[in-house]
Design a protein around this motif. Structure first.
Motif, PDB file in Angstrom:
ATOM      1  N   CYS A 236       3.700   3.924   1.506  1.00  0.00           N
ATOM      2  CA  CYS A 236       3.990   3.761   2.929  1.00  0.00           C
ATOM      3  C   CYS A 236       5.269   2.928   3.085  1.00  0.00           C
ATOM      4  O   CYS A 236       5.729   2.321   2.130  1.00  0.00           O
ATOM      5  CB  CYS A 236       2.817   3.097   3.630  1.00  0.00           C
ATOM      6  N   PRO A 237       5.857   2.858   4.274  1.00  0.00           N
ATOM      7  CA  PRO A 237       7.106   2.099   4.436  1.00  0.00           C
ATOM      8  C   PRO A 237       6.931   0.591   4.246  1.00  0.00           C
ATOM      9  O   PRO A 237       7.893  -0.104   3.926  1.00  0.00           O
ATOM     10  CB  PRO A 237       7.535   2.412   5.865  1.00  0.00           C
ATOM     11  N   GLY A 238       5.709   0.106   4.462  1.00  0.00           N
ATOM     12  CA  GLY A 238       5.407  -1.297   4.178  1.00  0.00           C
ATOM     13  C   GLY A 238       6.282  -2.287   4.923  1.00  0.00           C
ATOM     14  O   GLY A 238       6.888  -1.982   5.949  1.00  0.00           O
TER      15      GLY A 238
ATOM     16  N   CYS B 166       7.545  -1.697   8.532  1.00  0.00           N
ATOM     17  CA  CYS B 166       6.357  -1.604   9.373  1.00  0.00           C
ATOM     18  C   CYS B 166       5.937  -2.968   9.881  1.00  0.00           C
ATOM     19  O   CYS B 166       5.826  -3.924   9.123  1.00  0.00           O
ATOM     20  CB  CYS B 166       5.234  -0.970   8.565  1.00  0.00           C
TER      21      CYS B 166
ATOM     22  N   LEU C 164       3.068  -3.848  10.939  1.00  0.00           N
ATOM     23  CA  LEU C 164       1.686  -4.197  10.625  1.00  0.00           C
ATOM     24  C   LEU C 164       1.518  -4.667   9.188  1.00  0.00           C
ATOM     25  O   LEU C 164       0.462  -5.145   8.803  1.00  0.00           O
ATOM     26  CB  LEU C 164       0.782  -2.990  10.869  1.00  0.00           C
ATOM     27  N   ALA C 165       2.570  -4.520   8.402  1.00  0.00           N
ATOM     28  CA  ALA C 165       2.446  -4.749   6.958  1.00  0.00           C
ATOM     29  C   ALA C 165       2.049  -6.180   6.623  1.00  0.00           C
ATOM     30  O   ALA C 165       2.444  -7.131   7.299  1.00  0.00           O
ATOM     31  CB  ALA C 165       3.759  -4.415   6.275  1.00  0.00           C
TER      32      ALA C 165
ATOM     33  N   SER D 105      -0.162   1.072  -0.357  1.00  0.00           N
ATOM     34  CA  SER D 105      -0.128   0.770   1.074  1.00  0.00           C
ATOM     35  C   SER D 105       0.264  -0.686   1.274  1.00  0.00           C
ATOM     36  O   SER D 105      -0.172  -1.550   0.521  1.00  0.00           O
ATOM     37  CB  SER D 105      -1.507   0.960   1.722  1.00  0.00           C
ATOM     38  N   GLY D 106       1.008  -0.937   2.335  1.00  0.00           N
ATOM     39  CA  GLY D 106       1.443  -2.300   2.617  1.00  0.00           C
ATOM     40  C   GLY D 106       0.435  -3.120   3.400  1.00  0.00           C
ATOM     41  O   GLY D 106       0.625  -4.307   3.625  1.00  0.00           O
ATOM     42  N   CYS D 107      -0.646  -2.492   3.841  1.00  0.00           N
ATOM     43  CA  CYS D 107      -1.731  -3.225   4.487  1.00  0.00           C
ATOM     44  C   CYS D 107      -2.948  -2.333   4.548  1.00  0.00           C
ATOM     45  O   CYS D 107      -2.894  -1.178   4.175  1.00  0.00           O
ATOM     46  CB  CYS D 107      -1.349  -3.695   5.899  1.00  0.00           C
TER      47      CYS D 107
ATOM     48  N   ASN E 268      -4.361  -0.721   6.668  1.00  0.00           N
ATOM     49  CA  ASN E 268      -4.368   0.525   7.432  1.00  0.00           C
ATOM     50  C   ASN E 268      -4.278   1.745   6.524  1.00  0.00           C
ATOM     51  O   ASN E 268      -4.566   2.858   6.930  1.00  0.00           O
ATOM     52  CB  ASN E 268      -3.236   0.547   8.450  1.00  0.00           C
ATOM     53  N   ALA E 269      -3.838   1.512   5.299  1.00  0.00           N
ATOM     54  CA  ALA E 269      -3.975   2.537   4.254  1.00  0.00           C
ATOM     55  C   ALA E 269      -3.153   3.800   4.486  1.00  0.00           C
ATOM     56  O   ALA E 269      -3.553   4.882   4.088  1.00  0.00           O
ATOM     57  CB  ALA E 269      -5.449   2.893   4.062  1.00  0.00           C
ATOM     58  N   CYS E 270      -2.005   3.637   5.109  1.00  0.00           N
ATOM     59  CA  CYS E 270      -1.155   4.803   5.327  1.00  0.00           C
ATOM     60  C   CYS E 270      -0.730   5.403   3.992  1.00  0.00           C
ATOM     61  O   CYS E 270      -0.462   6.594   3.903  1.00  0.00           O
ATOM     62  CB  CYS E 270       0.079   4.419   6.124  1.00  0.00           C
ATOM     63  N   GLY E 271      -0.630   4.581   2.947  1.00  0.00           N
ATOM     64  CA  GLY E 271      -0.253   5.091   1.631  1.00  0.00           C
ATOM     65  C   GLY E 271      -1.451   5.605   0.845  1.00  0.00           C
ATOM     66  O   GLY E 271      -1.323   5.908  -0.334  1.00  0.00           O
TER      67      GLY E 271
HETATM   68  S1  SF4 Z   1      -0.261   0.919   5.446  1.00  0.00           S
HETATM   69 FE1  SF4 Z   1       0.190  -0.800   6.759  1.00  0.00          FE
HETATM   70  S2  SF4 Z   1       2.219  -1.423   6.116  1.00  0.00           S
HETATM   71 FE2  SF4 Z   1       1.947   0.626   5.385  1.00  0.00          FE
HETATM   72  S3  SF4 Z   1       2.807   1.894   6.991  1.00  0.00           S
HETATM   73 FE3  SF4 Z   1       0.610   1.748   7.320  1.00  0.00          FE
HETATM   74  S4  SF4 Z   1       0.419   0.117   8.778  1.00  0.00           S
HETATM   75 FE4  SF4 Z   1       2.449  -0.095   7.878  1.00  0.00          FE
END
Ligand code: SF4
Ligand code: HEM
Lengths: 169, 563
Positions: free
Chosen positions: B414-416, B420, B422-423, B455-457, B459-462
């Motif tokens: 994810c962009p992290g 982001c 939220l990261a 993922s950078g947080c 939210n698990a986008c990665g």
């Molecule tokens: S996982 Fe967290 S840090 Fe990564 S893009 Fe999603 S919200 Fe942003």
């Protein structure tokens, strides 16, 4: 007072909504005369009294009131107001759909509360036909642009029970 | 590919005007920030760390070359010359100006693109697998039904303000590549006694509370797709929690009620809508399916001689063929994955120049169409084997032919924290550091199939939960740390990974991954993939090596105190 949009015009609202003051309960509240919209809880507890005193009855449904609980009473109401406590609380759309499509409610269906320009198109699609726009909003622009955001919709809904795919040329 | 007709086009043009009006009412103060927020989100417009972020929809990942060229134009004109493909097939721009967004949407509408419902608490973009229509193991092409769902979800009047976001994935292959077990609704197409339908899975999701979905209906005949989804959504819209954003997803409702009670409610609701006007017709199915017929494939007799020769003579080409091309159901054809995982570049990023090169390649070699995969790569689905060498040369020159698909450095990320808001931690530098550590291609090939997801947080986008190795950025006392999970996977047997232990600093991460790989290499049987070894030996050998000589938590505190 909220500005009422009805029949494609800004209209004076003849109805008053019964509000419970601090300490009042549905059992204790005095029932005023005139065209009154009664909260569901008051209707539930004072139904007989209201019917005997009022010819014209309105009902207010909060977003967590269940349509099923009032389905048998729909013939009593001239207007049902569905409250949107916040415009992002979308339960009122399902309430309206159910009232119109499942329970065949034919009277006035009014959106009240946090009702904004940008929800009007959706509200009309699910079956609302009057709207108490939130105070301070540009009601003229809302009337001009809010209902016509889109020229059609794909889905079956109250205002168009045939989904678009059944109407495609 | 689906071609918009008059109504499809009119609706997105009207959307551009609606959004223009919303932006201008926000600028004039008629719309407050709170009122504008959900509206802009439903149009894919976030306000992020550095600038707004605009997320363009790529429904079920399919695109034509005119659309890709338009994205290149937008990247150059309104952004910094690149875009980012996300795990949900969408294209994100990180540096547009809010006031430019209506114009950007206007440009996109010219090629039938938009940003409708790419964010916000509404029905999101429909996803499927990137090999739909060409996969060798496909039972039913999911794309016509995905398109029918796209239309149904677009501006659905009853479900525009749901308790939370709502994601639907649909898969038509024997092996699920659309992560259907981890969506709000997962639809698995199948044929039973000659009848086409779905297994319906509800209540899956990653994020803060990762949960594998549950089957609410073994078999739903396809005609009932919309009425049944309508029933699920109505139950959710009415009963989903709205008091706590963290508990508002449908997975929490399904858990709270239990899957039997939930499915009972859906059946009761469905009884009213079943067989109503929204029941799909064969005519509509056929109309939409006609857009997804096979292109004019050449009749290929036997293997192309020059192709065989190049493969033999050129190990680098052979390696790329092995990793980045995929079996096709038509003889003499392959699906090609262009890797957006060049080492040192943010995974999923693509420059405007590269977009144009890809568009040219797709025009020359793949009928002018392409797909975005949830692994953040680009697929040219219909390439003749005889053309692969020429395609490879160009792709290689453009940095799009790193042969790492399915390998350790083909990282989903994810962009992290670089982009982001939220990261909890950065993720791109972690991906890049691991890529740098495993830069030796022979070694990478020897390690074999591994999904590494970051993922950078939470939210698990990665999709870190479903990575064979998952990395999650966590925040400890305002410093960035990384928690590692092992054994997660997508597919039919989709599972959540298990946390191996306390988290690591950014500097430690390449070593940690190296140790995990060492345990695998030391223990693997011949032909055993990482995941097989992991399933056989369990998590302990990995923990033991990774945490060897390392005290942590109270143990560490005690040591420090003693010292
Ligand atoms: S996982 Fe967290 S840090 Fe990564 S893009 Fe999603 S919200 Fe942003
Ligand atoms: C010397 C031996 C160990 C001791 C005394 C010890 C003790 C502890 C303590 C007290 C915690 C709580 C930390 C805190 O919240 O402050 C903890 C966390 C944890 N430990 Fe250990 N531990 C040891 C070894 C291990 C090993 C070898 C593993 C696995 C390989 C492991 C896995 C975990 C996990 C999963 C957590 C929770 C996750 C986290 O806090 O980030 N521990 N340990």
């Amino acid at each position: 007072m909220a500005q009422l949009i009805k029949n494609n015009a800004v209209t004076a609202d003849t109805w008053k909504t019964l509000e419970l003051a601090e300490g009042e309960t549905p059992e204790s509240v005095a029932l005023p005369d005139g065209d009154i919209i009664f909260p569901f809880a008051v209707w539930q507890t004072r139904k007989a009294e209201i019917i005997s005193r009022h010819k014209r009855i309105g009902l207010l449904l909060n977003s967590d009131d269940r349509v099923e609980d009032v389905a048998a009473d729909l013939d009593y109401f001239i207007v049902i107001a569905v409250d949107f406590p916040k415009f992002v609380d979308g339960r009122g759309y399902s309430t309206a759909s159910l009232l119109r499509q499942r329970y065949g409610y034919q009277g006035e269906l009014r959106a009240v509360g946090d009702v904004l320009h940008d929800q009007l198109f959706f509200m009309r699609r699910v079956g609302f036909d009057s709207y108490a726009l939130k105070d301070g909003k540009d009601v003229v622009h809302a009337l001009q642009a809010g209902f016509s955001s889109f020229s059609d919709g794909y889905q079956a809904s109250t205002s168009q029970p045939q989904p678009y795919f059944r109407r495609r040329a | 590919m689906y071609k918009y007709d008059a109504i499809d086009r009119q609706l997105i043009n009207e959307r551009v005007e609606q959004f223009r009006d919303q932006v201008s009412r926000w600028q004039s103060g008629e719309l407050t920030g709170d009122e504008f927020r959900p509206l802009r989100l439903q149009n894919g417009l976030y306000v992020q760390r550095h600038a707004p972020m605009l997320r363009i929809a790529v429904p079920y990942g399919m695109m034509n070359t005119a659309q890709l060229r338009k994205l290149a134009f937008v990247a150059r004109t309104y952004d910094r010359g690149y875009g980012h493909f996300s795990t949900r097939h969408n294209c994100q721009f990180n540096w547009p100006k809010i006031e430019d967004c209506p114009d950007i949407l206007g440009h996109l509408a010219e090629v039938d693109m938009h940003a409708i419902q790419t964010s916000g608490n509404c029905l999101r973009n429909i996803t499927t697998d990137q090999f739909a229509g060409v996969a060798a193991d496909e039972v039913i092409d999911p794309r016509p039904l995905a398109e029918i769902l796209r239309q149904w979800t677009t501006f659905h009047p009853e479900f525009a303000f749901l308790p939370r976001k709502f994601k639907i994935a649909i898969s038509g292959t024997r092996e699920d590549r659309a992560v259907t077990w981890f969506h709000d609704i997962g639809l698995h197409l199948k044929e039973v006694n000659g009848e086409t339908g779905f297994t319906v899975i509800v209540g899956g999701g990653l994020g803060r509370t990762p949960i594998r979905g549950q089957i609410v209906r073994e078999f739903l005949p396809w005609q009932h797709l919309l009425t049944y989804c309508e029933a699920i959504l109505r139950v959710y819209n009415r009963q989903g929690r709205r008091d706590n954003a963290y508990k508002a997803r449908i997975k929490i409702l399904v858990q709270a009620l239990g899957v039997e009670a939930f499915s009972q409610l859906v059946e009761e609701e469905w009884a009213h809508g079943k067989d109503g006007p929204a029941t799909l017709t064969q005519a509509e199915y056929d109309r939409v399916a006609a857009h997804f017929t096979a292109p004019a494939y050449a009749q290929v007799a036997g293997e192309d001689a020059s192709f065989a020769q190049h493969r033999q003579d050129n190990p680098a080409f052979a390696r790329w063929l092995e990793r980045n091309t995929h079996p096709h159901r038509v003889a003499g054809y392959r699906a090609v994955t262009l890797s957006l995982k060049q080492h040192g570049v943010a995974p999923g990023d693509i420059t405007a120049d590269q977009m144009e090169i890809v568009a040219d390649l797709a025009d020359h070699f793949s009928f002018g169409e392409l797909r975005i995969s949830h692994e953040q790569n680009i697929i040219l689905a219909d390439v003749q084997e005889a053309h692969l060498y020429a395609l490879w040369l160009t792709a290689k020159g453009a940095g799009l032919a790193t042969p790492n698909i399915g390998l350790l450095t083909g990282i989903i990320c994810c962009p992290g924290g670089d982009f982001c808001d939220l990261a909890n931690a950065k993720s791109i530098p972690i991906a890049n550091a691991i890529q740098a550590r495993f830069d030796d291609l022979d070694y990478l090939f020897d390690i074999g199939e591994i999904d590494l997801n970051i993922s950078g947080c939470m939210n698990a986008c990665g999709h870190h939960h479903v990575g064979h190795i998952g990395v999650l950025g966590v925040d400890k006392n305002e410093a960035e740390f990384y928690q590692v999970t092992l054994g997660g996977r997508q597919g039919n047997d989709a599972r959540l990974g298990k946390v191996i232990g306390p988290s690591f600093s950014a500097e430690e991460m390449p070593d940690v991954v190296e140790k995990i790989i060492k345990v695998y290499l030391d223990n693997r049987h011949a032909d055993e993939r990482f995941l097989d070894t992991f399933d056989r030996i369990g998590i302990d050998p990995f923990k033991n090596l990774v945490y060897e000589g390392r005290a942590h938590g109270k143990a560490k505190a005690a040591q420090t105190e003693a010292a």
